[in-house]
Design an enzyme around this catalytic site. Structure first.
Site, PDB file in Angstrom:
ATOM      1  N   SER A 153       0.840  -1.200   0.000  1.00  0.00           N
ATOM      2  CA  SER A 153       0.000   0.000   0.000  1.00  0.00           C
ATOM      3  C   SER A 153       0.880   1.256   0.000  1.00  0.00           C
ATOM      4  O   SER A 153       1.638   1.463  -0.943  1.00  0.00           O
ATOM      5  CB  SER A 153      -0.958  -0.051   1.200  1.00  0.00           C
ATOM      6  OG  SER A 153      -2.018   0.867   1.062  1.00  0.00           O
ATOM      7  N   ASP A 237      -9.247  -5.494  -4.193  1.00  0.00           N
ATOM      8  CA  ASP A 237      -8.873  -4.087  -4.086  1.00  0.00           C
ATOM      9  C   ASP A 237      -9.910  -3.276  -4.859  1.00  0.00           C
ATOM     10  O   ASP A 237     -10.662  -3.814  -5.681  1.00  0.00           O
ATOM     11  CB  ASP A 237      -7.484  -3.853  -4.702  1.00  0.00           C
ATOM     12  CG  ASP A 237      -6.353  -3.901  -3.680  1.00  0.00           C
ATOM     13  OD1 ASP A 237      -6.541  -3.363  -2.581  1.00  0.00           O
ATOM     14  OD2 ASP A 237      -5.293  -4.469  -4.006  1.00  0.00           O
ATOM     15  N   HIS A 271      -7.275  -6.187   0.074  1.00  0.00           N
ATOM     16  CA  HIS A 271      -6.139  -5.323   0.355  1.00  0.00           C
ATOM     17  C   HIS A 271      -5.366  -5.740   1.606  1.00  0.00           C
ATOM     18  O   HIS A 271      -4.203  -5.342   1.781  1.00  0.00           O
ATOM     19  CB  HIS A 271      -6.651  -3.889   0.519  1.00  0.00           C
ATOM     20  CG  HIS A 271      -5.579  -2.846   0.542  1.00  0.00           C
ATOM     21  ND1 HIS A 271      -4.998  -2.339  -0.596  1.00  0.00           N
ATOM     22  CD2 HIS A 271      -4.983  -2.194   1.583  1.00  0.00           C
ATOM     23  CE1 HIS A 271      -4.107  -1.429  -0.277  1.00  0.00           C
ATOM     24  NE2 HIS A 271      -4.067  -1.324   1.042  1.00  0.00           N
TER      25      HIS A 271
END
Length: 297
Positions: A153, A237, A271
């Site tokens: 990320s 995601d 994620h």
């Protein structure tokens, strides 16, 4: 030129916890992730020889952990930079990734850094440069066979900024040991992000967004170094996160003409479990890293 897209909800697109299908609320996603990381990391530190809280800079956040200090000096090293939108999480929560790698005789270095709003994003980028310098010098001193970076990320953003800095790589002892990088569910273009609630803590001025975006950096210098770049994102995601991974891949492959490229959208992952899986013995990061080590080192 303005990049704000009126037809999409930017706050939702840049809120990864809202896209997971494992839990009914975004809050549950985050609670699970934090609890999982902390518990798994606490268990790991009881199992692997280590040296913790090594200072690489003068501020409280500039510390790193070396996990697997019992391994040979020349062992390959994976450097992990955590995410959290430059304002959440810590290195202590991600020590767990070291256990499967330790069994494969790979050292892990988990990097911490100061968080927004106490520091600015440019200051964090500089801190990660300092950490990378420390790692390369350590690898040179130990005679490591190779150094790899991984970032998740916001951590992928920070690793990409290190890779883009040709002057830094050219003038840092040990940087010739850089072998590859794993960029996981990263954010590479910050122009939209400054118009979301994420920026309430980051406080990034709009005019800084493009200069701090890896999407607008040059990576041609990595060709001669033969660095391998693995770009990964999760099926669950947001569309924007997956789009950013694809566009960054296209930048490296088509514009910078890099040959050693790999792009994958991981099926049935979101994620967060895209990095939670690193605690398992059979996980894709370990497998990709082992494949690269065996092929190139």
């Amino acid at each position: 030129m303005a990049v704000i897209t009126e037809s999409i909800d930017l706050n939702r697109e840049y809120s990864p916890s809202m896209w997971s299908r494992r839990f009914s609320t975004a809050q549950e996603v985050m609670q699970h992730h934090v609890l999982f990381c902390n518990e798994a990391s606490e268990k790991m530190t009881n199992n692997i020889p280590h040296k913790l809280e090594i200072e690489y800079g003068s501020t409280p956040g500039q510390k790193l952990d070396i996990l697997g200090t019992d391994l040979p000096d020349n062992a390959p090293v994976l450097v992990y930079v955590h995410g959290g939108y430059w304002q959440h999480m810590s290195r202590e929560a991600y020590r767990y990734i070291a256990e499967p790698l330790h069994r494969c005789r790979i050292k892990t270095i988990v990097v911490g850094y100061d968080l927004c709003p106490i520091v600015t994003l440019p200051e964090i980028v500089d801190q990660i440069m300092n950490a990378a310098r420390f790692v390369f010098e350590y690898a040179e001193k130990m005679g490591s066979r190779g150094v790899y970076f991984a970032g998740h990320s916001a951590g992928a953003h920070l690793v990409a900024k290190v890779l883009s800095n040709s002057d830094f790589l050219d003038n840092t002892a040990g940087s010739h040991r850089l072998q590859g990088a794993f960029l996981i569910s990263g954010v590479y273009d910050l122009r939209e992000l400054v118009h979301t609630t994420v920026n309430e803590a980051v406080q990034l001025p709009p005019e800084w967004a493009a200069p701090l975006s890896p999407q607008f950096d040059c990576y041609t210098h990595l060709q001669m170094r033969k660095v391998r770049i693995y770009i990964l994102a999760a099926q669950h995601d947001s569309p924007t996160f997956k789009k950013q991974s694809r566009e960054f891949y296209e930048l490296l492959h088509n514009t910078c003409l890099m040959q050693n490229m790999y792009l994958e959208i991981k099926d049935d992952m979101d994620h967060f479990d895209i990095v939670e899986c690193f605690g398992k013995e059979d996980n894709y990061l370990k497998n990709l890293l082992l494949h690269d080590v065996r092929k190139h080192l």
